[in-house]
Design a protein around this motif. Structure first.
Motif, PDB file in Angstrom:
ATOM      1  N   ASP A 162       0.818  -1.201   0.133  1.00  0.00           N
ATOM      2  CA  ASP A 162      -0.018  -0.004   0.120  1.00  0.00           C
ATOM      3  C   ASP A 162       0.861   1.156   0.086  1.00  0.00           C
ATOM      4  O   ASP A 162       1.894   1.187   0.514  1.00  0.00           O
ATOM      5  N   GLY A 163       0.204   2.207  -0.602  1.00  0.00           N
ATOM      6  CA  GLY A 163       0.969   3.640  -0.604  1.00  0.00           C
ATOM      7  C   GLY A 163       0.449   4.713  -1.609  1.00  0.00           C
ATOM      8  O   GLY A 163      -0.521   4.236  -1.936  1.00  0.00           O
ATOM      9  N   ALA A 164       1.044   5.921  -1.511  1.00  0.00           N
ATOM     10  CA  ALA A 164       0.300   6.799  -2.326  1.00  0.00           C
ATOM     11  C   ALA A 164       1.398   8.145  -2.608  1.00  0.00           C
ATOM     12  O   ALA A 164       2.466   8.277  -1.786  1.00  0.00           O
ATOM     13  N   GLY A 165       1.257   8.649  -3.867  1.00  0.00           N
ATOM     14  CA  GLY A 165       2.075   9.732  -4.137  1.00  0.00           C
ATOM     15  C   GLY A 165       1.149  10.714  -5.017  1.00  0.00           C
ATOM     16  O   GLY A 165       0.334  10.207  -5.350  1.00  0.00           O
ATOM     17  N   ALA A 166       1.760  11.803  -4.862  1.00  0.00           N
ATOM     18  CA  ALA A 166       0.952  13.230  -5.495  1.00  0.00           C
ATOM     19  C   ALA A 166       2.028  13.777  -6.292  1.00  0.00           C
ATOM     20  O   ALA A 166       3.359  13.955  -5.879  1.00  0.00           O
ATOM     21  N   LEU A 167       1.773  14.401  -7.477  1.00  0.00           N
ATOM     22  CA  LEU A 167       2.457  15.184  -8.157  1.00  0.00           C
ATOM     23  C   LEU A 167       1.624  16.473  -8.741  1.00  0.00           C
ATOM     24  O   LEU A 167       0.327  16.227  -8.888  1.00  0.00           O
ATOM     25  N   LEU A 168       2.263  17.554  -8.819  1.00  0.00           N
ATOM     26  CA  LEU A 168       1.344  18.825  -9.111  1.00  0.00           C
ATOM     27  C   LEU A 168       2.073  19.036 -10.585  1.00  0.00           C
ATOM     28  O   LEU A 168       3.210  18.993 -10.874  1.00  0.00           O
TER      29      LEU A 168
END
Length: 330
Positions: A162-168
């Motif tokens: 499980d995990g998460a990442g964000a890019l703008l």
């Protein structure tokens, strides 16, 4: 070149605290540490707690991005979340993220392209910004695959985390990130990787799983190792580039052995591959962002580097792209 006017300008990630090591798996199913490492390259994964869901991971990844970004997120115009494990069938995870941060007058939508979701979402964000419809879009990839993994299936339960990442993604005409892309889909391969929903049949055949993931790893492996090197060559041709001009290859971290085979067939030195598979397992659409941020944290990835991102997975479908890293890191 595709005339992009969009730049990747910030990154943030989050993984849960709980670890599932190969030794832990030895106590759960008939497997052992050396066998897992030899076949997958995985040593441990992170698992969400009982009361921790995909929206929670996504929110934490955005918090991390906010803390590291010099600007503001109060002027974003859309949130796109890539996930196959949303908290609910609806409302969308993107709506939950919007509600938490209190942003107003923005769009919010989930996108499901399984393990290719991050690159699909980047493709959509680039198109919306380049067309002039939007100026600032937050792309998030989040998964809690542990909640849909069958931990009695020794062949698949060793893989997922499980995990998460964000890019703008922001409007930028002078130094855009996106150079070119390729996409392809083979819907006939759906039977090799799926999770049942409202239907439990496919082309007249009864499906298994009862809401848990089912994967024919051998067939998915064969498809990926055959098609991705071809897509890489197409990308390079479109960009009028040589493989030597690529600083980093960042594929979906499905399996380290698969990545090694792809690199060999595509003539990419394995040392140029950024992965997250060893310590986080297969995190589906989040895996590419986790790999990117690991390289950022270790001062490997720098602004201006040329990246070849490649998401691929259930569908079967993929999106690959060549981008220039636009985040000011160190």
């Amino acid at each position: 070149m595709n005339g992009s006017k969009a730049r990747i300008s910030a990154i943030g990630t989050y993984v849960p605290e709980k670890r599932l090591t190969n030794k832990d798996l030895e106590r759960m199913v008939d497997t052992f540490d050396e066998w897992i490492i030899q076949r997958t390259g995985m040593r441990e994964r992170r698992l969400a707690s009982e009361h921790e869901f995909t929206s929670d991971l996504c929110i934490q990844a955005v918090k991390d991005l906010k803390n590291r970004y010099a600007g503001t997120l109060d002027d974003i115009e859309m949130v796109i979340v890539s996930t196959t494990t949303a908290d609910y069938s609806f409302p969308s995870t993107a709506c939950q993220v919007q509600e938490y941060f209190g942003w107003t007058d923005i769009g919010a939508v989930d996108l499901n392209a399984t393990c290719a979701g991050l690159t699909y979402a980047l493709h959509v964000a680039n198109g919306l910004i380049t067309s002039g419809l939007h100026r600032k879009i937050l792309v998030i990839a989040g998964e809690t695959l542990s909640k849909v993994t069958d931990y009695t299936d020794r062949s698949s339960c060793i893989l997922f985390g499980d995990g998460a990442g964000a890019l703008l993604i922001e409007r930028e005409e002078q130094t855009p990130s996106f150079i070119t892309f390729v996409q392809s889909t083979n819907g006939d391969g759906a039977r090799h990787l799926y999770r049942t929903g409202l239907r439990n049949d496919l082309k007249g055949e009864q499906l298994k799983g009862n809401g848990k993931m089912i994967q024919n790893g051998r067939e998915v492996y064969k498809w990926a190792v055959r098609t991705i090197p071809e897509g890489i060559q197409k990308l390079l041709k479109q960009a009028e580039m040589q493989i030597e001009q690529i600083d980093w290859f960042v594929p979906h971290s499905a399996n380290l052995r698969m990545i090694e085979s792809i690199c060999e067939k595509a003539a990419i030195p394995i040392e140029k591959a950024l992965t997250s598979v060893e310590w986080f397992g297969n995190t589906s659409s989040a895996s590419i962002v986790l790999a990117l941020d690991n390289a950022v944290q270790n001062k490997i990835l720098k602004e201006g580097d040329i990246l070849l991102l490649y998401g691929f997975g259930g569908g079967l479908t993929y999106t690959g792209m060549i981008v220039k890293w636009g985040v000011k890191t160190f």
